[in-house]
Motif scaffolding. Structure first.
Motif, PDB file in Angstrom:
ATOM      1  N   ILE A 186      33.016  51.696 -24.715  1.00  0.00           N
ATOM      2  CA  ILE A 186      33.542  52.277 -23.450  1.00  0.00           C
ATOM      3  C   ILE A 186      32.238  52.339 -22.414  1.00  0.00           C
ATOM      4  O   ILE A 186      32.069  52.062 -21.367  1.00  0.00           O
ATOM      5  CB  ILE A 186      34.182  53.541 -23.528  1.00  0.00           C
ATOM      6  N   VAL A 187      31.135  53.095 -22.931  1.00  0.00           N
ATOM      7  CA  VAL A 187      29.927  53.362 -22.287  1.00  0.00           C
ATOM      8  C   VAL A 187      29.323  52.166 -21.781  1.00  0.00           C
ATOM      9  O   VAL A 187      29.028  51.838 -20.537  1.00  0.00           O
ATOM     10  CB  VAL A 187      29.092  54.257 -23.044  1.00  0.00           C
ATOM     11  N   ALA A 222      27.611  48.178 -17.572  1.00  0.00           N
ATOM     12  CA  ALA A 222      27.604  46.810 -17.394  1.00  0.00           C
ATOM     13  C   ALA A 222      28.290  46.599 -16.037  1.00  0.00           C
ATOM     14  O   ALA A 222      27.899  45.615 -15.314  1.00  0.00           O
ATOM     15  CB  ALA A 222      28.107  46.139 -18.508  1.00  0.00           C
ATOM     16  N   ASN A 223      29.266  47.314 -15.616  1.00  0.00           N
ATOM     17  CA  ASN A 223      29.952  46.963 -14.460  1.00  0.00           C
ATOM     18  C   ASN A 223      29.715  48.061 -13.381  1.00  0.00           C
ATOM     19  O   ASN A 223      30.377  48.161 -12.140  1.00  0.00           O
ATOM     20  CB  ASN A 223      31.557  47.013 -14.497  1.00  0.00           C
ATOM     21  N   SER A 224      28.430  48.867 -13.544  1.00  0.00           N
ATOM     22  CA  SER A 224      28.082  49.566 -12.512  1.00  0.00           C
ATOM     23  C   SER A 224      26.840  48.990 -11.676  1.00  0.00           C
ATOM     24  O   SER A 224      26.465  47.824 -11.836  1.00  0.00           O
ATOM     25  CB  SER A 224      27.388  50.953 -13.053  1.00  0.00           C
ATOM     26  N   TYR A 229      20.924  46.862 -17.039  1.00  0.00           N
ATOM     27  CA  TYR A 229      21.440  46.889 -18.352  1.00  0.00           C
ATOM     28  C   TYR A 229      21.333  45.870 -19.382  1.00  0.00           C
ATOM     29  O   TYR A 229      20.885  45.777 -20.426  1.00  0.00           O
ATOM     30  CB  TYR A 229      22.720  47.535 -18.228  1.00  0.00           C
ATOM     31  N   GLN A 230      21.728  44.657 -18.695  1.00  0.00           N
ATOM     32  CA  GLN A 230      21.881  43.325 -19.318  1.00  0.00           C
ATOM     33  C   GLN A 230      20.657  42.606 -19.689  1.00  0.00           C
ATOM     34  O   GLN A 230      20.237  42.347 -20.713  1.00  0.00           O
ATOM     35  CB  GLN A 230      22.753  42.380 -18.539  1.00  0.00           C
ATOM     36  N   GLU A 231      19.640  43.026 -18.717  1.00  0.00           N
ATOM     37  CA  GLU A 231      18.251  42.423 -18.881  1.00  0.00           C
ATOM     38  C   GLU A 231      17.703  43.045 -20.132  1.00  0.00           C
ATOM     39  O   GLU A 231      16.647  42.744 -20.535  1.00  0.00           O
ATOM     40  CB  GLU A 231      17.417  42.646 -17.464  1.00  0.00           C
ATOM     41  N   PHE A 232      17.677  44.401 -20.074  1.00  0.00           N
ATOM     42  CA  PHE A 232      17.297  45.316 -21.068  1.00  0.00           C
ATOM     43  C   PHE A 232      17.380  44.750 -22.330  1.00  0.00           C
ATOM     44  O   PHE A 232      16.362  44.592 -23.347  1.00  0.00           O
ATOM     45  CB  PHE A 232      17.691  46.803 -21.124  1.00  0.00           C
ATOM     46  N   TRP A 233      18.663  44.194 -22.691  1.00  0.00           N
ATOM     47  CA  TRP A 233      18.865  43.715 -24.290  1.00  0.00           C
ATOM     48  C   TRP A 233      18.270  42.421 -24.369  1.00  0.00           C
ATOM     49  O   TRP A 233      18.379  41.705 -25.369  1.00  0.00           O
ATOM     50  CB  TRP A 233      20.622  43.801 -24.303  1.00  0.00           C
ATOM     51  N   THR A 239      28.334  44.224 -25.957  1.00  0.00           N
ATOM     52  CA  THR A 239      29.598  44.477 -25.035  1.00  0.00           C
ATOM     53  C   THR A 239      29.137  44.590 -23.633  1.00  0.00           C
ATOM     54  O   THR A 239      29.873  45.473 -22.862  1.00  0.00           O
ATOM     55  CB  THR A 239      30.462  45.479 -25.427  1.00  0.00           C
ATOM     56  N   ALA A 240      28.037  44.433 -23.352  1.00  0.00           N
ATOM     57  CA  ALA A 240      27.652  44.416 -21.799  1.00  0.00           C
ATOM     58  C   ALA A 240      28.212  43.420 -21.023  1.00  0.00           C
ATOM     59  O   ALA A 240      27.603  42.485 -20.572  1.00  0.00           O
ATOM     60  CB  ALA A 240      26.086  44.286 -21.886  1.00  0.00           C
ATOM     61  N   LEU A 241      29.429  43.420 -20.897  1.00  0.00           N
ATOM     62  CA  LEU A 241      30.150  42.377 -20.364  1.00  0.00           C
ATOM     63  C   LEU A 241      30.570  42.675 -18.742  1.00  0.00           C
ATOM     64  O   LEU A 241      31.111  43.916 -18.598  1.00  0.00           O
ATOM     65  CB  LEU A 241      31.708  42.055 -21.138  1.00  0.00           C
ATOM     66  N   THR A 242      30.132  41.939 -17.753  1.00  0.00           N
ATOM     67  CA  THR A 242      30.634  41.893 -16.304  1.00  0.00           C
ATOM     68  C   THR A 242      32.103  41.462 -16.375  1.00  0.00           C
ATOM     69  O   THR A 242      32.258  40.265 -16.527  1.00  0.00           O
ATOM     70  CB  THR A 242      29.745  41.271 -15.405  1.00  0.00           C
ATOM     71  N   ILE A 243      32.910  42.400 -15.863  1.00  0.00           N
ATOM     72  CA  ILE A 243      34.070  41.987 -15.806  1.00  0.00           C
ATOM     73  C   ILE A 243      34.641  41.597 -14.237  1.00  0.00           C
ATOM     74  O   ILE A 243      34.638  42.567 -13.428  1.00  0.00           O
ATOM     75  CB  ILE A 243      35.337  43.141 -16.183  1.00  0.00           C
TER      76      ILE A 243
END
Length: 377
Positions: free
Chosen positions: A27-28, A33-35, A41-45, A266-270
């Motif tokens: 959930i977090v 990821a959508n904030s 956040y995605q680049e960090f991984w 789960t760093a998915l952009t919806i």
């Protein structure tokens, strides 16, 4: 309480708590990821470290430790647990077999001959942590036999997933490195036969085996399962090498490795194209495989095996309980996402498949929880 029962209780408790933490982390991760911080956040991984991204180190490195724990648990089940008595073991074996064949069959019916075909292994997997986490919310409303059945089924299911990964998701094999990894495994088996109980040579050998397996083309996480069966089991008591390592790994896996895997994957952009994503043939295959294929396959093959007298249903279980466990078996999450990463190379398909896995696992979990809660009354 004997050693096997104590370890099962420890395993169940750690997976139960781990499952709830996985839900929280997912959930977090989706919220972040959508904030406004989504891109960072995605680049960090994808931050590079020693020529690999953090996500790669988690998926190919830390997840090997998760597979090591699965291997140790499987070994214990075979020697002392639910799988030690073939008559008792046949029920979860048949259930797991049905829970793999039916979802894969449904998926292939919908995707055969398309780019999505390679994802047939995705709906075959069960996430132990999530499934037991949901089951634990029902407390004493479900019998211990159901918890044992679901645990054994999920462990067998994971073994099936491991075999599928090794056979179907290995593309190019570098035989020199593979033979080096097998050679190290053979050496560790010799140490086992010589009754060497010190963990250090096994762990060092495991790291070397992982390195060669990583560079062989066969997925490196297979090393975890091989290492588990090389480590001495002995009598399985609290002083055995296998017990000590398994007991030690419970909390790091449940409270660090799997949550980290969830955060990274789960760093998915919806976006606003959810309807389009859900209508893809591989999306429908994943959803129907997990939500329909899993419970249908688990129930039908379990029922067939009992009807033919191959095995028997425990006295405190009924077929409603098995159906409920079948729905919980449809919670794919960790293993389904893991196979997705191996099945596809297109980032868009990977993200779409991850999203469908999350939605389908949520639906399967809710159906299982509600079904078992209602049937318990």
């Amino acid at each position: 309480m004997n050693v096997s029962t104590k370890l099962f209780k420890d395993f169940f408790e750690s997976e139960k708590a781990g499952g709830l933490i996985l839900i929280f982390c997912t959930i977090v991760s989706l919220i972040v990821a959508n904030s406004a911080f989504g891109n960072s956040y995605q680049e960090f991984w994808h931050t590079q470290f020693a020529n690999h991204s953090l996500e790669h180190w988690i998926n190919d490195g830390l997840m090997t430790i998760f597979f090591l724990l699965i291997g140790l648990e499987l070994e214990r089940e075979i020697y002392l647990g639910e799988l030690s008595n073939i008559k008792d073991a046949l029920l979860p074996i048949f259930g797991a077999f049905g829970g793999m064949i039916f979802p894969a069959g449904i998926f292939l019916l919908l995707t055969f001959g398309t780019i999505g075909q390679s994802g047939a292994g995705i709906p075959m997997a069960t996430d132990i942590a999530f499934a037991l986490g949901i089951l634990s919310l029902l407390g004493n409303k479900v019998p211990l036999s159901l918890k044992i059945f679901l645990t054994a089924l999920a462990v067998i299911d994971d073994l099936g997933a491991i075999i599928i990964i090794a056979i179907f998701y290995t593309k190019t094999i570098l035989w020199t490195n593979l033979f080096a990894a097998i050679g190290i495994f053979g050496f560790l088996l010799i140490l086992n036969r010589l009754k060497v109980r010190n963990l250090i040579p096994y762990l060092l050998g495991g790291v070397a085996m992982w390195y060669f397996m990583l560079n062989s083309g066969v997925h490196a996480t297979i090393t975890g399962v091989l290492l588990a069966f090389a480590i001495p089991f002995g009598s399985g008591n609290e002083k055995s090498t296998s017990y000590i390592l398994q007991h030690f790994l419970h909390k790091p896996v449940a409270f660090f490795i799997l949550p980290l895997f969830a955060l990274a994957n789960t760093a998915l952009t919806i976006g606003d194209n959810v309807g389009e994503i859900l209508l893809q043939n591989y999306s429908i295959g994943i959803a129907l495989g997990l939500i329909v294929g899993k419970p249908l396959g688990i129930f039908l093959l379990s029922f067939t095996a009992v009807s033919l007298g191959i095995c028997k249903l425990p006295e405190d279980l009924n077929w409603k309980s098995i159906i409920g466990a079948g729905f919980l078996g449809g919670i794919g999450f960790t293993m389904s996402i893991f196979i997705t990463l191996l099945a596809f190379s297109d980032p868009n398909i990977i993200n779409n498949a991850k999203f469908v896995i999350l939605v389908s696992s949520l639906i399967a979990g809710l159906l299982g929880f509600l079904y078992l809660k209602i049937s318990a009354k």
